[in-house]
Scaffold this motif. Structure first.
Motif, short mmCIF file in Angstrom:
data_model
loop_
_atom_site.label_atom_id
_atom_site.label_comp_id
_atom_site.label_asym_id
_atom_site.label_seq_id
_atom_site.Cartn_x
_atom_site.Cartn_y
_atom_site.Cartn_z
N ARG A 51 0.80 -1.22 0.00
CA ARG A 51 0.00 0.00 0.00
C ARG A 51 0.84 1.28 0.00
N ARG A 101 11.43 3.97 3.30
CA ARG A 101 11.11 2.97 4.35
C ARG A 101 12.37 2.17 4.62
N HIS A 129 5.46 5.83 11.56
CA HIS A 129 4.94 5.73 10.18
C HIS A 129 3.92 6.86 9.99
N ARG A 162 4.67 0.40 14.45
CA ARG A 162 5.02 1.83 14.27
C ARG A 162 3.80 2.68 13.96
N THR A 163 2.78 2.08 13.32
CA THR A 163 1.58 2.87 13.02
C THR A 163 0.87 3.28 14.30
N GLN A 226 4.15 -7.95 14.55
CA GLN A 226 5.21 -7.61 13.59
C GLN A 226 6.32 -8.67 13.57
N PRO A 262 -4.23 -0.96 9.75
CA PRO A 262 -3.40 -0.34 8.70
C PRO A 262 -3.17 -1.28 7.51
C1 NCD Z 1 2.08 -1.10 8.25
C2 NCD Z 1 3.57 -0.90 8.38
O1 NCD Z 1 4.31 -1.07 7.42
O2 NCD Z 1 3.97 -0.53 9.48
N1 NCD Z 1 1.69 -1.30 6.92
C3 NCD Z 1 1.33 -0.21 6.17
O3 NCD Z 1 2.14 0.60 5.83
N2 NCD Z 1 0.04 -0.06 5.88
C4 NCD Z 1 1.52 -2.12 9.16
C5 NCD Z 1 2.10 -3.50 9.16
O4 NCD Z 1 2.99 -3.82 8.35
O5 NCD Z 1 1.65 -4.31 9.96
#
Ligand code: NCD
Length: 301
Positions: A51, A101, A129, A162-163, A226, A262
């Motif tokens: 995404r 990233r 994030h 992180r979200t 994670q 997320p």
């Molecule tokens: C998240 C991430 O990369 O932190 N994904 C995202 O960007 N939508 C959540 C996740 O990977 O679990």
């Protein structure tokens, strides 16, 4: 030079402005289709993404710009040992803005210190994030018509997610929000974040019990455990299915609860919940493109 590295930079006024701009883009996309003509976005992804990377690229293309980049560390000179500082110096010669990233916490900050172009943190390890937070806030705003006075439940991997950290930072800046933090003991929010919340007078409770606490929530934000941040497979396997939101658990919740995630989802939300009108996780993914368009425009202005 403007960057977006940390969700602490997301003041309520700035968020309001970006959401308004994203809404305007949704209502009249044609009037934005040339705004970044001749501009290039670099996507530097040292970690997997679906995404975030695609929505950034789609955002830049929708603004009439172009994109270049890499989608894994293996296909960049990081595999030869090049530092982030050196890479960003190069990229500054080839692009006008970049989204990065990286598995290491603080990488985006380091990049911004050596960059000649705006840097957007698209996820730095288990830290932050902020652009996911923008799309989360836009989603909450669309269903609740406000970003304050909410009881927000965050459930799952609150330690490495992180979200979660970014969303807490941003929502804490809005008045009268409170948080219900639901996780196994080992996946509680990091100590530094708890201390910051206490210091900032943020209201929150911590519990392991989703079944009881879901009744109090206006928003529930489910998260994936994670896997990539665990030191051993055994702990991951033991913790991965700690919480699974299904129809039965949802039947205890408020009628206007917003169910968020997320994404990517593994087992945290049963697919039977997808059709529930309270589920907004695919809206989050959709808004991501527009709010990132708004952000790119702002950072390039
Ligand atoms: C998240 C991430 O990369 O932190 N994904 C995202 O960007 N939508 C959540 C996740 O990977 O679990």
């Amino acid at each position: 030079m403007k960057h977006l590295i940390d969700a602490k930079e997301l003041s309520p006024e700035y968020v309001e402005r970006l959401i308004a701009s994203a809404e305007d883009i949704i209502s009249a996309p044609g009037s934005y289709s040339d705004r970044c003509r001749g501009r290039i976005l670099a996507t530097l992804f040292y970690e997997p993404s679906t995404r975030t990377r695609l929505s950034f690229e789609s955002a830049m293309l929708g603004l009439g710009g172009q994109t270049l980049g890499f989608s894994s560390a293996d296909s960049s000179s990081a595999s030869k040992g090049e530092s982030v500082a050196d890479t960003i110096r190069m990229v500054s010669c080839y692009a006008d803005i970049c989204a990065m990233r990286h598995p290491k916490e603080g990488s985006a900050l380091v990049a911004s210190m050596h960059s000649g172009i705006p840097v957007i943190n698209a996820g730095d390890g288990g830290h932050q994030h902020p652009t996911q937070t923008l799309t989360d806030l836009m989603t909450i705003h669309s269903v609740k018509k406000k970003l304050d006075g909410l009881s927000v439940g965050l459930c799952g991997d609150l330690r490495f997610g992180r979200t979660v950290h970014s969303l807490i930072h941003a929502l804490s800046k809005h008045k009268n929000n409170s948080f219900i933090l639901v996780s196994p003991d080992e996946l509680k929010i990091p100590d530094y974040l708890r201390e910051e919340m206490i210091k900032g007078g943020v209201r929150f409770t911590e519990t392991e019990d989703l079944k009881q606490s879901i009744k109090e929530m206006d928003v529930i934000y489910m998260t994936r455990v994670q896997k990539e941040r665990f030191f051993n497979e055994e702990d991951y396997v033991r913790l991965k299915d700690s919480y699974i939101l299904n129809r039965q658990k949802l039947s205890q919740a408020k009628k206007d609860l917003a169910v968020m995630h997320p994404l990517p989802r593994v087992n945290e939300i049963s697919t039977e919940v997808d059709d529930d009108p309270r589920s907004v996780y695919f809206d989050q993914a959709r808004y991501g493109r527009f709010v990132r368009m708004a952000l790119i425009l702002d950072l390039l202005s």
